[in-house]
Design an enzyme around this catalytic site. Sequence first.
Site, short mmCIF file in Angstrom:
data_model
loop_
_atom_site.label_atom_id
_atom_site.label_comp_id
_atom_site.label_asym_id
_atom_site.label_seq_id
_atom_site.Cartn_x
_atom_site.Cartn_y
_atom_site.Cartn_z
N HIS A 196 14.04 16.38 -10.11
CA HIS A 196 15.63 16.18 -10.89
C HIS A 196 14.67 16.51 -12.27
CE1 HIS A 196 19.54 16.39 -12.07
NE2 HIS A 196 19.66 14.78 -12.42
N ASP A 206 20.66 12.35 -8.43
CA ASP A 206 20.20 13.42 -8.41
C ASP A 206 19.61 14.28 -7.76
OD1 ASP A 206 22.66 13.07 -9.32
OD2 ASP A 206 22.33 13.54 -11.48
N HIS A 260 28.52 13.87 -6.57
CA HIS A 260 27.98 14.51 -7.55
C HIS A 260 28.59 15.59 -7.74
CE1 HIS A 260 25.32 14.96 -10.63
NE2 HIS A 260 25.35 13.92 -11.40
N HIS A 291 19.59 9.74 -16.53
CA HIS A 291 21.39 10.51 -17.19
C HIS A 291 22.46 9.03 -16.96
CE1 HIS A 291 18.78 14.39 -16.47
NE2 HIS A 291 18.68 13.97 -17.30
N ASP A 303 25.18 9.50 -17.37
CA ASP A 303 26.24 9.69 -15.95
C ASP A 303 25.92 8.69 -14.89
OD1 ASP A 303 24.69 11.26 -15.20
OD2 ASP A 303 25.73 12.36 -13.83
N HIS A 304 24.44 7.54 -14.45
CA HIS A 304 24.48 7.24 -13.66
C HIS A 304 23.85 5.87 -14.51
CE1 HIS A 304 23.95 10.10 -10.69
NE2 HIS A 304 23.82 10.69 -11.21
N HIS A 329 17.80 7.43 -11.84
CA HIS A 329 17.61 7.86 -12.68
C HIS A 329 18.20 7.59 -14.36
CE1 HIS A 329 20.73 11.09 -11.17
NE2 HIS A 329 19.96 11.54 -12.71
#
Lengths: 301, 301
Positions: free
Chosen positions: B140, B210, B268, B62, B64-65, B60
């Site tokens: 998510h 996530d 995570h 976001h 941090d990914h 996805h």
Amino acid sequence: MKLTILGCYSATPRILTNPTSQVLEMRGNMFLIDCGEGTQVQLRKHKIKFSRIKHIFISHLHGDHFFGLVGVISTFRLLGREADLHIYGPKGIKEIITLQMKLADSWTNYNLIFHELTTTNSQCIFQDDKVEVHTIPLNHRVYTNGFLFKEKEGDRRLDINAANEANIDVAYYRKLKQGFDIINENGITIKNETVTKPAKKPKSYAFCSDTMYKEDIVPIIQNVDVLYHESTFLESQAHLTERTKHATAKEAATIAKKSNAGTLILGHYSTRYKDINDFKLEAEQVFDNVVLAKDGKVFNF
Amino acid sequence: MKLTILGCYSATPRILTNPTSQVLEMRGNMFLIDCGEGTQVQLRKHKIKFSRIKHIFISHLHGDHFFGLVGVISTFRLLGREADLHIYGPKGIKEIITLQMKLADSWTNYNLIFHELTTTNSQCIFQDDKVEVHTIPLNHRVYTNGFLFKEKEGDRRLDINAANEANIDVAYYRKLKQGFDIINENGITIKNETVTKPAKKPKSYAFCSDTMYKEDIVPIIQNVDVLYHESTFLESQAHLTERTKHATAKEAATIAKKSNAGTLILGHYSTRYKDINDFKLEAEQVFDNVVLAKDGKVFNF
């Protein structure tokens, strides 16, 4: 004036070296200059408080100078920042950042204010009562600006012993710092220069990266106290500067000399070189006061 | 099947912890799964050859990914990559990357092939003769997929001693591995099962991050050998899972149990927790075989 080098290598982040980013402290401001990938971790390592950064200046949109920006903006949001954040950089930077926020459905809860730059003349892009910042148009493969940070002329400094001896009330100190003569409690006129010293000479810092040798910038940065000028190559690879639009250590030193700079800081080294001291040796053939940027190095001027 | 955890913490990169990224080696493929900021440096640290990565899966959008993705793509270009690179991720990922390449005037000289995902049903998004990859639709805050990596049924394995004793020519080995009976030099029919062993049981790996607790995924990942399931929180912060759409360690373990997974890997973690062993203890109340992801940890299955 304090300069912290967070990263000073070209092209890509590596295990031991970071792409371009630095923090300049000047008269209470903390300016973040360029923001390669990993900058937020470098800020943490060097214990630079995120909340003190209110202005970020991005020279150009090559990855080694700005891939860390979206992460900095995002982390400030996650940490609950409320203060405004100003971003100065080439046109397009707003679209890159806002597209990512839109697709992540993660808008900042603080004001994110973009100042997109397009002019090719030097212009003042920020000032407060103590500092002003001007662009330095550079010559690179894409639209690029350096930045000139200048302290404004400060107040005269009070000679506290002389002021006491002249029997001057504290209420007049502000006027004295502003340069006025005043009349003391005994009705005697006190000439300003007898109880004050001149203001400290304002300092200036010029950040010039990335660029090939560009003599046009000399008038803009004339007499600058500290010049950071990229030196991606040594003269032995000078044939690469035309295509890549980078500079050699010797060329950086030539700009420093023509500008009558106080100190030259070299950086943006190509990782092809094993010993960066060769950059210093080459530059010193042209200019005396040369120092090398290194990741984590702090300069106090 | 070998899994290298490059980063397994949530939210932001820090000095000692990295956001999500991992490398799965499966039957000659080297899959990069998610790509938080700093992933390219983690790849270097763990000596993973850039050229072996041909497929990158992004769960996805976001930060941090995926904030490290543009840097990975850019560095591959700078290092002169020629091989195709396939990117699988949510719709929008192509626009983010190409906008940055456009503004940097830095197009890749290798083929960059985007496979944008939009469906909310599990679908096969990649296969070769040895492996297939399916999406696992997750729940998510933004559109998110996990990924199920499955080895295909392999060839039967030759019992070389038995084959020699049965006087079988090397030219027939391939047929034997494919399950055929053959006739040896003496004209005798050799039953396949007398000189071969069954193929190794194909292995599978499910990456689920996530997501909040989502029982719908259980049929998709049923009997998976290894399940990586996010556990951002402990049950003590379970009230946060609804708003943030994350899961607890206990919920991850419940999915593992219902799926009849072989091993559960947790990751995570929210950085609010001092001791990640608490995640293991909580999950073990529901499911026996729990291990903790840690940056740099390598799992061989």
